[in-house]
Design an enzyme around this catalytic site. Structure first.
Site, short mmCIF file in Angstrom:
data_model
loop_
_atom_site.label_atom_id
_atom_site.label_comp_id
_atom_site.label_asym_id
_atom_site.label_seq_id
_atom_site.Cartn_x
_atom_site.Cartn_y
_atom_site.Cartn_z
N HIS A 59 0.83 -1.22 0.00
CA HIS A 59 0.00 0.00 0.00
C HIS A 59 0.86 1.26 0.00
CE1 HIS A 59 -3.91 -2.05 0.87
NE2 HIS A 59 -3.12 -2.94 1.43
N ASN A 132 -10.41 -2.70 2.53
CA ASN A 132 -10.10 -2.68 1.10
C ASN A 132 -11.37 -2.42 0.30
OD1 ASN A 132 -7.35 -3.21 1.28
ND2 ASN A 132 -7.61 -5.43 1.12
N HIS A 323 -3.69 1.12 12.06
CA HIS A 323 -3.45 -0.12 12.81
C HIS A 323 -4.81 -0.75 13.11
CE1 HIS A 323 -2.21 -3.05 15.57
NE2 HIS A 323 -2.03 -2.32 16.65
FE1 HDD Z 1 -2.62 -4.79 5.41
C1 HDD Z 1 -1.14 -1.78 5.12
C2 HDD Z 1 -5.59 -3.49 4.31
C3 HDD Z 1 -4.01 -7.96 5.39
C4 HDD Z 1 0.11 -6.01 6.93
N1 HDD Z 1 -3.24 -2.99 4.81
C5 HDD Z 1 -2.48 -1.87 4.76
C6 HDD Z 1 -3.26 -0.77 4.27
C7 HDD Z 1 -4.51 -1.26 4.05
C8 HDD Z 1 -4.49 -2.65 4.39
C9 HDD Z 1 -5.70 -0.48 3.54
C10 HDD Z 1 -2.76 0.65 4.04
C11 HDD Z 1 -2.98 1.52 5.23
C12 HDD Z 1 -2.52 2.91 4.90
O1 HDD Z 1 -3.16 3.54 4.04
O2 HDD Z 1 -1.54 3.35 5.49
N2 HDD Z 1 -4.41 -5.58 4.86
C13 HDD Z 1 -5.52 -4.85 4.55
C14 HDD Z 1 -6.66 -5.74 4.48
C15 HDD Z 1 -6.21 -6.99 4.76
C16 HDD Z 1 -4.80 -6.89 5.03
C17 HDD Z 1 -8.08 -5.30 4.17
C18 HDD Z 1 -6.98 -8.28 4.85
C19 HDD Z 1 -8.22 -8.37 5.14
N3 HDD Z 1 -2.05 -6.64 6.00
C20 HDD Z 1 -2.77 -7.81 5.94
C21 HDD Z 1 -2.04 -8.87 6.58
C22 HDD Z 1 -0.88 -8.32 7.04
C23 HDD Z 1 -0.90 -6.93 6.66
C24 HDD Z 1 -2.52 -10.29 6.72
C25 HDD Z 1 0.26 -8.95 7.80
C26 HDD Z 1 0.19 -10.00 8.53
N4 HDD Z 1 -0.81 -4.05 5.87
C27 HDD Z 1 0.15 -4.72 6.54
C28 HDD Z 1 1.34 -3.85 6.91
C29 HDD Z 1 0.94 -2.46 6.31
C30 HDD Z 1 -0.41 -2.77 5.70
C31 HDD Z 1 2.66 -4.39 6.55
C32 HDD Z 1 1.93 -1.80 5.38
C33 HDD Z 1 1.96 -0.36 5.77
C34 HDD Z 1 1.20 -0.29 7.00
O3 HDD Z 1 0.74 -1.51 7.34
O4 HDD Z 1 1.02 0.72 7.67
O5 HDD Z 1 1.46 -3.79 8.27
#
Ligand code: HDD
Length: 719
Positions: A59, A132, A323
């Site tokens: 993202h 999402n 978060h």
């Molecule tokens: Fe995630 C970012 C949505 C599964 C780990 N995720 C991130 C963002 C969105 C989502 C919208 C961007 C937030 C922003 O604008 O800063 N992610 C989802 C959805 C998931 C999902 C809807 C499943 C239903 N994500 C998911 C899993 C993991 C992560 C299973 C890890 C185990 N996601 C992350 C992250 C991020 C992230 C690595 C990258 C940047 C951040 O968090 O701030 O932690």
């Protein structure tokens, strides 16, 4: 010009010292070497050298805006969360939309899931709904997330391709991950190429819990429903927009808010009583499943309005830290194993990205609810905590700050849940129906949507250079829908009749110690039997009653009939559309009555793919000039090919007939093409040839109705 405060007038260094020369470094003589002593130069360059922070691991590409959320009526029956109880409360929010796979500078129009992350600054603390634009996810357990992302990101040896799932490693992973099949249907559908961030649905994906003041809890799924409807572009357009304007979505969001056309969504909830947890033909904890709206209707409970652009992209959009673990009293998590893993990941990633444990003090992350605790120090601490007590319980400060009570003092407490079980690494068998909702999604699409989905598979798998990966995908598709699989196979040159859905395929990703039979996908008859289609899954059923913020191009040249331009412009603008004058060059364009019309874009600086509809006014000279300009003809042809609404008046019609539209109408001899079909293909094209001198075009009203339809997909079948 903006007012400048006195203390903003002078350039200073970061210590507040006023600077008299910011153009030249300190030297020995005008041509001599620069002195190390130059603290002004060193500070400026050092700060610049450190301007970048690590981009988000997923993202990374995003756009954000401020706004507020207001509930329609109290939801106190379900939850004690104050922002969902009090209809008079306007809760400030910050929303960040994003693509998943590309880096920060990648195109907005990648085929991808879109992030829809909302931070509610409630008076009981921050609540982040990190969702999402698709209601399901690729995998069922967070353990697989790094693999999924490694597979979709550019391949590690050559960092190709950028922001695209159309490559071998992604499909290799997917082809042995049957649980991804439902989300893959969404990803290959037009949902993955939205027309606008303002025209997407949003979903919390997981099942969450709501808890009321009696401690009773309910399962809940969150939905965002855009008031402008859900609309997409064509894949060919998406690829062209990526070249013409890679910031298309970011610009669209910015301009809409800037012009006062505030994007709005309704928050919807699907509520399930705890006692009904097991009454579904799928597991509520499985993030690869939706609850079809036919089973549990979506109740619209409030409205989100985005009404302010960020002041500074970095400080707000880049530094915002979402978060899933940020929740408030009255909301709680379910045991969805994907959600449980996310609860760890988000805090962890911010520590790296924002450089330490105090990122919650950055203005965009700071809650409006006051923060008091005994956490101290760390990198970049802003708060200056006073006094000698930094522990609790204490007696030296009367035990303040102390824990609050759950009831009267509105403290958070987790919903009570009885649990017991063996400590095992396993997955519930109730998660193993990987195909029936993929089929439900496919069957619920309109004919045009189905065709786009097939084309998307053909494109994506066509970019895969390992035959066995393509074959495995065709085998998986055979389980979703035979026709879909056959169409894709044929385009890929694979004889699907020779393929069987072998068990070996479904066992490829099974852990070493697992009983392979336990991992076999199951298809419970219940869902198949009861529900063949679900209307909410098709964008064909979305709202089509507004043209607010639709971009309409007026194609003009010198000698245009300015009365037509003015009349159509005022009608469309009154209906909320955004009209742009496109001409062969910039500057003032003289009309047939000598009035001047300013061109917003030249044919060099814009393109048909950046608009929703096209109007070609009359004017002999104008039509003649444009007919000689192949860029104008291309503009018209693309609008026609991309199934957009087109209106032309008088000589505008003549121009239209010199383009591919005329070719289409003239090329087929009478009788060769069924007149009814021909009419169908021409739906959305409005030609008005006999407007008398002094009359205005009467077509505006009709044209508005056509633009509301968004696209005329039947036109795709004309060749
Ligand atoms: Fe995630 C970012 C949505 C599964 C780990 N995720 C991130 C963002 C969105 C989502 C919208 C961007 C937030 C922003 O604008 O800063 N992610 C989802 C959805 C998931 C999902 C809807 C499943 C239903 N994500 C998911 C899993 C993991 C992560 C299973 C890890 C185990 N996601 C992350 C992250 C991020 C992230 C690595 C990258 C940047 C951040 O968090 O701030 O932690």
């Amino acid at each position: 010009m903006t007012m400048i405060e006195d203390d903003e007038k002078f350039l200073t260094n970061n210590q507040g010292v006023r600077i008299n020369d910011d153009q030249n470094s300190l030297k020995v003589g005008a041509r001599g070497p620069t002195l190390l002593e130059d603290f002004i130069l060193r500070e400026k360059i050092t700060h610049f050298d450190h301007e970048r922070i690590p981009e988000r691991v997923v993202h990374a590409r995003g756009s954000g805006a401020h706004g507020h959320f207001q509930v329609y009526k109290s939801l106190s029956h379900y939850t004690k969360a104050r922002f969902l109880n009090d209809p008079t409360l306007k809760t400030p929010v910050f929303v960040r939309f994003s693509t998943v796979a590309g880096s920060r500078g990648s195109s907005d129009l990648a085929r991808d899931v879109r992030g829809f992350a909302v931070k509610f600054y409630t008076d009981e603390g921050n609540f982040d709904l990190v969702g999402n634009n698709m209601p399901v996810f690729f995998i069922q357990d967070a353990m697989k997330f790094p693999d999924l992302i490694h597979a979709v990101k550019p391949e590690p040896h050559n960092e190709i391709p950028q922001a695209a799932s159309a490559h071998t490693t992604f499909w290799d992973f997917i082809s042995i991950c049957p649980e991804s099949m439902h989300t893959i249907m969404w990803l290959m559908s037009d949902r993955a190429i939205p027309r606008s961030l303002r025209m997407m649905e949003g979903f919390g994906v997981h099942t969450f819990k709501l808890i009321n003041s009696e401690g009773k809890s309910f399962f809940v799924k969150f939905h965002w429903k855009p008031l402008l409807g859900v609309h997409s572009v064509l894949w060919e357009e998406a690829q062209m927009i990526s070249g013409k304007d890679p910031d298309f979505h970011r610009r669209d969001l910015w301009e809409a808010i800037d012009s006062g056309a505030y994007p709005e969504w309704e928050l919807g909830v699907q509520i399930v009583e705890e006692k009904d947890e097991f009454n579904f033909p799928f597991d509520l904890l499985d993030p690869t499943k939706i609850i079809p709206e036919e089973m549990v209707p979506v109740e619209r409970i409030g409205k989100l309005t985005l009404n302010r652009n960020p002041d500074n992209f970095f400080a707000e959009v880049e530094q915002v830290a979402f978060h899933v673990g940020n929740i408030v009293p009255g909301i709680d998590f379910s045991d969805d194993p994907l959600l449980q893993g996310r609860l760890f990941s988000y805090l962890d990633t911010q520590l790296l990205r924002l450089g330490g444990p105090n990122f919650h003090e950055l203005p965009i992350n700071r809650p409006l609810a006051p923060v008091y605790n005994n956490q101290r120090d760390g990198l970049m601490r802003h708060t200056i905590n006073k006094g000698k007590v930094s522990y609790g319980p204490n007696t030296l400060r009367g035990n303040y700050p102390r824990e609050a009570h759950v009831g009267s003092e509105r403290a958070f407490s987790s919903s009570r849940q009885q649990l017991s079980g063996d400590k095992i690494r396993d997955r519930s068998k109730s998660f193993f129906d990987h195909f029936s909702q993929a089929t439900l999604f496919y069957q619920s699409q309109s004919e045009a949507e189905k065709n786009h989905l097939v084309n998307a598979f053909c494109f994506e798998l066509g970019k895969v250079d390992v035959l066995s990966v393509r074959e495995r995908m065709v085998k998986l598709l055979m389980r979703v829908d035979q026709r879909l699989a056959a169409c894709v196979a044929s385009e890929l040159g694979i004889d699907s009749a020779k393929l069987t859905v072998g068990e070996e395929l479904l066992n490829l990703s099974v852990p070493a110690d697992a009983d392979p039979h336990a991992y076999q996908p199951i298809t419970p008859p219940a869902l198949e039997g009861r529900l063949k289609t679900s209307a909410a899954l098709s964008m064909a059923n979305t709202i089509k009653s507004t043209i607010a913020t639709r971009r309409v191009a007026f194609l003009i040249a010198e000698g245009v009939n300015e009365r037509f331009v003015e009349a159509m412009k005022s009608n469309l603008s009154a209906a909320g559309a955004v009209v742009s004058i496109v001409a062969p060059r910039l500057g003032e364009i003289k009309g047939s009555g000598d009035k001047e019309i300013r061109a917003d874009f030249s044919l060099l600086t814009t393109s048909s793919v950046l608009f929703d509809a096209l109007y070609i006014p009359g004017g002999i000279q104008s039509a003649h000039r444009l007919a000689q300009d192949e860029r104008a003809i291309l503009f018209i042809n693309e609008a026609f090919t991309h199934c957009k609404a087109i209106a032309a008046d008088n000589e505008g019609v003549t121009l239209l007939m010199t383009s591919g539209v005329g070719d289409f109408l003239n090329s087929k001899k009478e009788g060769e093409i069924d007149p009814e079909k021909r009419k169908e293909f021409m739906e959305g094209v409005l030609m008005n040839t006999d407007i008398k001198e002094g009359e205005e075009s009467s077509s505006a009203h009709h044209f508005i109705k056509l633009i509301m339809q968004h696209r005329f997909w039947k036109r795709e079948n004309r060749t």
